[in-house]
Design a protein around this motif. Structure first.
Motif, PDB file in Angstrom:
ATOM      1  N   LEU A 509      82.541  61.110  25.677  1.00 33.37           N
ATOM      2  CA  LEU A 509      83.560  62.139  25.945  1.00 33.37           C
ATOM      3  C   LEU A 509      83.572  63.186  24.835  1.00 33.37           C
ATOM      4  O   LEU A 509      83.833  64.368  25.085  1.00 33.37           O
ATOM      5  CB  LEU A 509      84.931  61.489  26.092  1.00 33.37           C
ATOM      6  CG  LEU A 509      85.363  61.050  27.496  1.00 33.37           C
ATOM      7  CD1 LEU A 509      85.604  62.252  28.392  1.00 33.37           C
ATOM      8  CD2 LEU A 509      84.357  60.109  28.126  1.00 33.37           C
ATOM      9  N   GLU A 510      83.267  62.767  23.614  1.00 30.36           N
ATOM     10  CA  GLU A 510      83.171  63.736  22.521  1.00 30.36           C
ATOM     11  C   GLU A 510      82.026  64.708  22.779  1.00 30.36           C
ATOM     12  O   GLU A 510      82.164  65.915  22.577  1.00 30.36           O
ATOM     13  CB  GLU A 510      82.985  63.000  21.193  1.00 30.36           C
ATOM     14  CG  GLU A 510      84.221  62.199  20.770  1.00 30.36           C
ATOM     15  CD  GLU A 510      83.979  61.375  19.519  1.00 30.36           C
ATOM     16  OE1 GLU A 510      82.786  61.215  19.133  1.00 30.36           O
ATOM     17  OE2 GLU A 510      84.959  60.883  18.939  1.00 30.36           O
ATOM     18  N   ARG A 511      80.886  64.166  23.244  1.00 32.11           N
ATOM     19  CA  ARG A 511      79.746  65.037  23.557  1.00 32.11           C
ATOM     20  C   ARG A 511      80.055  65.948  24.728  1.00 32.11           C
ATOM     21  O   ARG A 511      79.625  67.114  24.762  1.00 32.11           O
ATOM     22  CB  ARG A 511      78.502  64.179  23.836  1.00 32.11           C
ATOM     23  CG  ARG A 511      77.965  63.446  22.614  1.00 32.11           C
ATOM     24  CD  ARG A 511      76.597  62.851  22.883  1.00 32.11           C
ATOM     25  NE  ARG A 511      76.640  61.792  23.877  1.00 32.11           N
ATOM     26  CZ  ARG A 511      76.826  60.507  23.576  1.00 32.11           C
ATOM     27  NH1 ARG A 511      76.992  60.128  22.311  1.00 32.11           N
ATOM     28  NH2 ARG A 511      76.849  59.589  24.529  1.00 32.11           N
ATOM     29  N   LEU A 512      80.826  65.417  25.702  1.00 33.50           N
ATOM     30  CA  LEU A 512      81.210  66.249  26.846  1.00 33.50           C
ATOM     31  C   LEU A 512      82.049  67.434  26.371  1.00 33.50           C
ATOM     32  O   LEU A 512      81.863  68.572  26.824  1.00 33.50           O
ATOM     33  CB  LEU A 512      81.981  65.412  27.862  1.00 33.50           C
ATOM     34  CG  LEU A 512      82.432  66.145  29.136  1.00 33.50           C
ATOM     35  CD1 LEU A 512      81.222  66.507  30.000  1.00 33.50           C
ATOM     36  CD2 LEU A 512      83.406  65.282  29.935  1.00 33.50           C
ATOM     37  N   GLY A 513      82.980  67.183  25.441  1.00 34.38           N
ATOM     38  CA  GLY A 513      83.791  68.265  24.894  1.00 34.38           C
ATOM     39  C   GLY A 513      82.951  69.297  24.179  1.00 34.38           C
ATOM     40  O   GLY A 513      83.183  70.514  24.312  1.00 34.38           O
ATOM     41  N   ILE A 558      92.352  61.909  24.560  1.00 36.34           N
ATOM     42  CA  ILE A 558      92.248  63.365  24.675  1.00 36.34           C
ATOM     43  C   ILE A 558      91.163  63.862  23.721  1.00 36.34           C
ATOM     44  O   ILE A 558      91.148  63.523  22.525  1.00 36.34           O
ATOM     45  CB  ILE A 558      93.588  64.060  24.388  1.00 36.34           C
ATOM     46  CG1 ILE A 558      94.565  63.792  25.537  1.00 36.34           C
ATOM     47  CG2 ILE A 558      93.402  65.571  24.219  1.00 36.34           C
ATOM     48  CD1 ILE A 558      95.900  64.500  25.414  1.00 36.34           C
ATOM     49  N   TYR A 559      90.248  64.637  24.278  1.00 38.14           N
ATOM     50  CA  TYR A 559      89.146  65.237  23.542  1.00 38.14           C
ATOM     51  C   TYR A 559      89.262  66.748  23.702  1.00 38.14           C
ATOM     52  O   TYR A 559      90.118  67.242  24.444  1.00 38.14           O
ATOM     53  CB  TYR A 559      87.806  64.728  24.065  1.00 38.14           C
ATOM     54  CG  TYR A 559      87.685  63.213  24.021  1.00 38.14           C
ATOM     55  CD1 TYR A 559      87.012  62.576  22.982  1.00 38.14           C
ATOM     56  CD2 TYR A 559      88.243  62.418  25.026  1.00 38.14           C
ATOM     57  CE1 TYR A 559      86.909  61.186  22.938  1.00 38.14           C
ATOM     58  CE2 TYR A 559      88.144  61.026  24.988  1.00 38.14           C
ATOM     59  CZ  TYR A 559      87.475  60.420  23.938  1.00 38.14           C
ATOM     60  OH  TYR A 559      87.374  59.056  23.896  1.00 38.14           O
ATOM     61  N   GLY A 560      88.392  67.487  23.031  1.00 44.24           N
ATOM     62  CA  GLY A 560      88.535  68.932  23.083  1.00 44.24           C
ATOM     63  C   GLY A 560      87.239  69.678  23.297  1.00 44.24           C
ATOM     64  O   GLY A 560      86.189  69.282  22.784  1.00 44.24           O
ATOM     65  N   ALA A 561      87.323  70.740  24.078  1.00 45.38           N
ATOM     66  CA  ALA A 561      86.263  71.737  24.113  1.00 45.38           C
ATOM     67  C   ALA A 561      86.568  72.687  22.961  1.00 45.38           C
ATOM     68  O   ALA A 561      87.467  73.513  23.051  1.00 45.38           O
ATOM     69  CB  ALA A 561      86.249  72.475  25.439  1.00 45.38           C
TER      70      ALA A 561
END
Length: 614
Positions: A509-513, A558-561
């Motif tokens: 999910l971090e990589r997705l962000g 919760i992760y971030g772009a």
């Protein structure tokens, strides 16, 4: 003036044509609960089951299943109670419109319980094993009382004034409970009985507890009311019931509501816990087995014509939704008097109530500023998280009343989300509280009763135009697919199966962000939700709210772009990514038994007692 017992209420509903008797033999294990849920979903009548397999007591359900039925049951007193609520908000009302409050002294008199020497409830004694054994969902750990009125008094100051009446589930059978001698008492954090239990432990004495079933409908509603600490629910029951609640004196024990159908009298001993659960709960998942207090049973009483009222809970909406809506109608105008600066709150039922709270507050701290930003709103949000049942909220989304277009309310969920997402500054307006207490029934946190909270505030002018079409050139990493626009500014996509341990973030999910941060136009979608089934999640608002807010812990999920941390403040440059997948440590969602559902279908077929209803 109000119904004094269950039979009177059921007779009135039947005379009105709003009750169906079911004489066909039904099973209290799974079948009767499935019937109740199906009839509720169909907005059907109250139900009286006269032939419960293996039990001599009839059972009643769906008594409170529609708003119209609730208002009918309390029609004699509701207007007066609503006016008294308004009087608390504005005492000048009495001077302006005195004729509206002519019944106020009588209502005040009704709040005072009266002690009696005997009553119908003590006419007979029985055993726990003789009571109806309602099992609502296949994985439930045993039979439960689902509409209990759990009564206790302050050990240091006994009496009605310091009493507590709460609806805490009670497990009658299963697990390690001794037959007829013990039942499980599950009460969650921030419940009034907890103060009494703590005082009993401090004094080194057992806590006396009565588990009441049935009686005046106002007692059932009072047990669910989120009243301020120090205000006895028993007093509210008298006001809403339109009569003084008669309480039978019992030497050496707690008083018992004289008109109740059943009462389990007992005591909680010091330091003893036993596993309670699993139980299919109102978030739509099972709450699993955990250690909770044990009630040692002294006596079990019942009246001659006893009826066992019950409900079942599960993924909202269910019958308890009607209680929530009814309570909101009674208390909505009181919100500003309890939370200064807060004008409206909406504990979202579709999201399981406690996981998501929407609110409208004032933003007046710097009225002369060129651009409004959340300041007073944060004070408002902290007040909500520090008082009454709103303190159990996990996500608090709050907007400034000064910015709301005319007619927009936080009960307009799509409109409120759009308003907030248009105005939020994601680098500034996300405020996390980590490693704190959360709802006992919420398994998204890092342990039982522990997780995080998020205050998501928005004030000022529009900061972005929300997207309504997928950004061009969106190339998802392996394992992520099915991206779709759910609502303006909200993307939903399917993610790979979750495989991390509790209290761990997911590098995928971090990589997705990080990838999203490089996608042109992604800033028009400030909220991105990753789910196990994107099509299900995006099918409607109920699905979206349930999946997103019951399956995520703010700090962990919760992760971030364009996510960043500065001086311990976390923000996102372009969008937040919420991991709303079922986690390896989550409790399983509720699934009905197909064979039981088939039997319920037969009851609704031509010639069946529920034909034309379900």
């Amino acid at each position: 003036m109000g119904y004094r017992n269950t039979r009177d209420c059921l007779d009135a509903l039947e005379a009105k044509g709003d009750l169906v008797r079911i004489d066909k033999s039904v099973d209290a294990e799974l079948e009767i609960g499935a019937i109740q849920r199906r009839v509720f979903q169909a907005k059907g009548p109250a139900l009286l089951f006269n032939n419960v397999r293996g039990c001599r007591f009839p059972m009643a359900a769906n008594i409170y299943g529609t708003r119209e039925r609730m208002r009918f049951i309390f029609r004699d007193t509701l207007e007066t109670v609503e006016r008294l609520m308004k009087l608390k908000l504005d005492p000048m009302e009495l001077l302006k419109h005195p004729w509206r409050y002519l019944k106020a002294p009588v209502t005040a008199w009704h709040t005072l319980p009266r002690r009696v020497g005997s009553g119908p409830v003590t006419a007979n004694e029985t055993t726990v094993s003789s009571l109806p054994r309602l099992k609502s969902w296949p994985m439930d750990g045993g039979a439960y009382v689902t509409l209990p009125q759990v009564y206790s008094e302050d050990p240091s100051n006994p009496g009605f004034a310091g009493s507590n009446l709460g609806m805490y589930r009670v497990q009658l059978t299963g697990n390690e409970y001794e037959k007829d001698r013990e039942v499980g008492l599950h009460y969650q954090i921030h419940r009034g009985i907890g103060h009494h239990h703590a005082e009993a432990i401090r004094r080194g004495v057992p806590l006396k507890v009565n588990v009441v079933v049935g009686g005046a409908p106002s007692m059932t509603l009072a047990a669910m009311m989120p009243l301020p600490e120090g205000l006895a629910e028993l007093f509210f029951a008298g006001a809403l019931g339109g009569h003084r609640i008669p309480m039978v004196r019992r030497p050496g024990g707690l008083p018992i509501p004289a008109q109740a159908d059943f009462c389990i009298c007992g005591h909680v001993t010091l330091g003893e816990e036993k596993p309670e659960g699993p139980f299919g709960d109102h978030l739509g998942y099972y709450s699993l087995a955990h250690g909770f207090p044990v009630l040692k049973v002294d006596k079990v009483f019942h009246r001659d014509d006893a009826v066992w009222p019950f409900t079942t809970v599960g993924r909202p909406p269910q019958e308890d939704t009607m209680f929530g809506q009814f309570v909101h109608e009674l208390t909505a105008e009181l919100v500003p008097s309890v939370f200064s600066g807060v004008h409206e709150v909406h504990a979202v039922d579709a999201a399981g109530v406690h996981p998501l709270l929407l609110a409208v507050g004032s933003e007046r701290y710097v009225p002369y500023a060129a651009e409004r930003q959340p300041q007073e709103l944060l004070t408002n949000a902290m007040a909500l998280l520090g008082n009454t049942q709103t303190s159990l909220s996990k996500y608090v989304l709050i907007a400034a009343r000064e910015d709301l277009p005319y007619g927009l309310t936080c009960h307009d969920v799509p409109g409120f989300f759009r308003h907030l997402l248009e105005r939020a500054d994601l680098t500034r307006d996300l405020h996390f509280i980590t490693r704190t207490t959360i709802d006992t029934l919420d398994y998204s946190g890092i342990s039982l009763n522990q997780g995080s909270k998020l205050v998501f505030a928005a004030a000022g002018s529009r900061k972005r135009e929300l997207g309504t079409e997928l950004p061009s050139g969106l190339d998802l990493p392996r394992g992520f697919r099915d991206p779709q626009v759910f609502a303006p500014g909200i993307l939903v996509l399917k993610g790979p199966k979750h495989r991390r341990k509790r209290d761990q973030q997911d590098p995928a999910l971090e990589r997705l962000g990080e990838l999203f941060a490089r996608v042109e136009g992604i800033e028009r979608f400030p909220m991105i939700v990753v789910a196990d089934d994107a099509n299900f999640t995006a099918a409607n608002w109920d699905n979206f709210l349930w999946v997103t807010f019951t399956r995520s812990d703010p700090a962990t999920d919760i992760y971030g772009a364009g996510g960043f941390t500065h001086a311990k403040h976390w923000g996102a440059e372009k969008a937040i990514v919420i991991d709303a997948r079922l986690k390896t440590y989550h409790a399983p969602p509720l699934e009905p038994d197909p064979e039981v559902e088939r039997r319920v279908d037969e009851l609704g077929a031509k010639g069946g007692p529920l034909h034309g209803i379900i």
